[in-house]
Every structure is written in C-alpha cells, then in structure tokens.
Design an enzyme around this catalytic site. Structure first.
Site, PDB file in Angstrom:
ATOM      1  N   HIS A  86      23.109  -0.259  11.547  1.00 56.03           N
ATOM      2  CA  HIS A  86      24.599   0.184  11.602  1.00 56.03           C
ATOM      3  C   HIS A  86      24.624  -0.779  13.247  1.00 56.03           C
ATOM      4  O   HIS A  86      23.851  -0.793  13.600  1.00 56.03           O
ATOM      5  CB  HIS A  86      24.923   1.123  11.672  1.00 56.03           C
ATOM      6  CG  HIS A  86      24.817   2.115  10.411  1.00 56.03           C
ATOM      7  ND1 HIS A  86      25.607   2.890   9.844  1.00 56.03           N
ATOM      8  CD2 HIS A  86      23.624   2.986  10.145  1.00 56.03           C
ATOM      9  CE1 HIS A  86      25.758   3.418   8.688  1.00 56.03           C
ATOM     10  NE2 HIS A  86      24.430   3.958   8.874  1.00 56.03           N
ATOM     11  N   ASN A  98       0.802  -1.405   0.020  1.00 54.00           N
ATOM     12  CA  ASN A  98      -0.060  -0.098   0.284  1.00 54.00           C
ATOM     13  C   ASN A  98       0.769   1.456   0.222  1.00 54.00           C
ATOM     14  O   ASN A  98       2.173   1.137   0.075  1.00 54.00           O
ATOM     15  CB  ASN A  98      -1.051   0.250   1.192  1.00 54.00           C
ATOM     16  CG  ASN A  98      -1.938   0.064   0.207  1.00 54.00           C
ATOM     17  OD1 ASN A  98      -2.400   1.160  -0.095  1.00 54.00           O
ATOM     18  ND2 ASN A  98      -3.291  -0.524   1.119  1.00 54.00           N
ATOM     19  N   THR A 119      10.746  -7.331  15.905  1.00 56.83           N
ATOM     20  CA  THR A 119      12.399  -7.250  15.831  1.00 56.83           C
ATOM     21  C   THR A 119      13.330  -8.631  16.276  1.00 56.83           C
ATOM     22  O   THR A 119      14.612  -8.821  16.232  1.00 56.83           O
ATOM     23  CB  THR A 119      12.472  -6.927  18.021  1.00 56.83           C
ATOM     24  OG1 THR A 119      11.910  -7.651  18.475  1.00 56.83           O
ATOM     25  CG2 THR A 119      12.116  -5.173  17.686  1.00 56.83           C
ATOM     26  N   LYS A 120      12.597  -9.842  16.181  1.00 60.69           N
ATOM     27  CA  LYS A 120      12.603 -10.623  16.106  1.00 60.69           C
ATOM     28  C   LYS A 120      11.697 -12.056  15.044  1.00 60.69           C
ATOM     29  O   LYS A 120      10.323 -11.285  14.944  1.00 60.69           O
ATOM     30  CB  LYS A 120      12.643 -11.453  17.117  1.00 60.69           C
ATOM     31  CG  LYS A 120      11.580 -11.504  17.987  1.00 60.69           C
ATOM     32  CD  LYS A 120      11.719 -12.045  19.718  1.00 60.69           C
ATOM     33  CE  LYS A 120      10.356 -12.425  20.349  1.00 60.69           C
ATOM     34  NZ  LYS A 120      10.466 -12.284  22.560  1.00 60.69           N
TER      35      LYS A 120
END
Length: 185
Positions: free
Chosen positions: A97, A67, A144-145
């Site tokens: 980073h 979208n 995050t996982k």
C-alpha cells in the site's frame, strides 16, 4: 459473473493454502499449482509443505527449492529463476500500500529472482526488487532495493557485506521426506 469468477479463484487459493500445501506429496502440490492455479513450475523444482501462495503471476524455474512455510505474494508478479534456493519462512511480497495515500492505495511491482540466488531463512523481499544472478541474501534480512549479481547482503535494511564466487555450477534440487530435512540420498 465477474464476482462469481473471483469467488471461485479465491476458493482455489484457499484450498491450496489451507489443505493442499499441508499434504506430504510434492506431486499433488505441483499438480494443483500448475493445473488449477496455472503457475508454471520448472523441472525438478520443489515447493515444500506449508507455503502460502497468492496471485497467479508467478513463474518458478527448474532445479529450484522453495522451502517450508514461505510466502509468495505473486499478485503483482514474481519470477524465480533456475537453481534458486529459498530457505524456510522467507516472504516475497509484490503488492503493498502507498503509505502517503489518503485512501490507502494499493501499489505493486514485480519481484525478479535470477538464477543461482540463495535466500536465507526468514528473509523478506519487498516489491520491485531484483535479486541478481548468484547473489546471497542473509537470514533475517529485509531487502528493499536491488541486489547486484554475486553480492552478499545482510541486515535490516540489507546492505552489501561481501561477494560470492562467480563460478557457480549446482542445482538446488531438494526433496526431503514429509516436513523434515531428511532426504533419500
């Protein structure tokens, strides 16, 4: 010579992200992405207006809707499966980073989004994450996982809040007119 090639590669992405993505034609956006940027896009997949795309290591499956105003950072790789629905302003990042690096080293890990995944508005998917078949990511979540198949996750960071039916049989085909939610059907 290598610097010149990088310059022209950057120029093509600039033209897409500054001009082509704002054109109200799925066909023109598709031709630009598949032809000039060489990003494979499956049948009946739609890339809506205002999406920012960087990196050529992206594949998009069939019957998938990305979208408006999404960001796809494919520099380390993004694989999007079939019948995936990615809601507006979602950000998928494959490069980051190293916060512990004295020299701010770049690190990247590919993102995998399997079939029948639904990602809610303004979600963020971080490098190295796999979204399992049929899972749902709630709006505004930061993933995050990895998310297991058919799990429903939400929050910051995203946590499991439920499970989705495993009997999924749909196509996320979505081609609204211009930059609206109005369709021809």
């Amino acid at each position: 010579m290598k610097r010149i090639m990088k310059f022209f590669g950057a120029l093509i992405f600039y033209l897409y992200n500054s001009i082509v993505t704002h054109l109200p034609s799925y066909a023109i956006r598709r031709v630009f992405l598949t032809g000039l940027l060489r990003i494979p896009i499956g049948k009946n997949a739609s890339i809506h207006m205002g999406c920012f795309i960087t990196g050529r290591r992206i594949t998009i499956g069939s019957d998938t809707a990305i979208n408006r105003r999404c960001t796809l950072d494919g520099r380390a790789g993004i694989r999007i499966g079939n019948s995936v629905s990615i809601s507006p302003e979602t950000v998928i990042i494959s490069l980051t980073h190293d916060a512990q690096s004295k020299v701010f080293l770049v690190s990247g890990k590919p993102v995998t989004i399997e079939d029948f995944v639904w990602i809610g508005t303004r979600a963020m998917i971080l490098p190295g994450v796999t979204l399992g078949t049929g899972c749902v990511v709630g709006a505004g979540s930061v993933v995050t996982k990895d998310v297991a198949p058919y799990d429903i996750v939400a929050g910051v960071p995203a946590q499991k809040i439920g499970e989705r039916t495993r009997d999924l049989d749909y196509k996320a085909v979505y081609f609204p007119f211009f930059n609206t939610d109005i369709t021809g059907s």
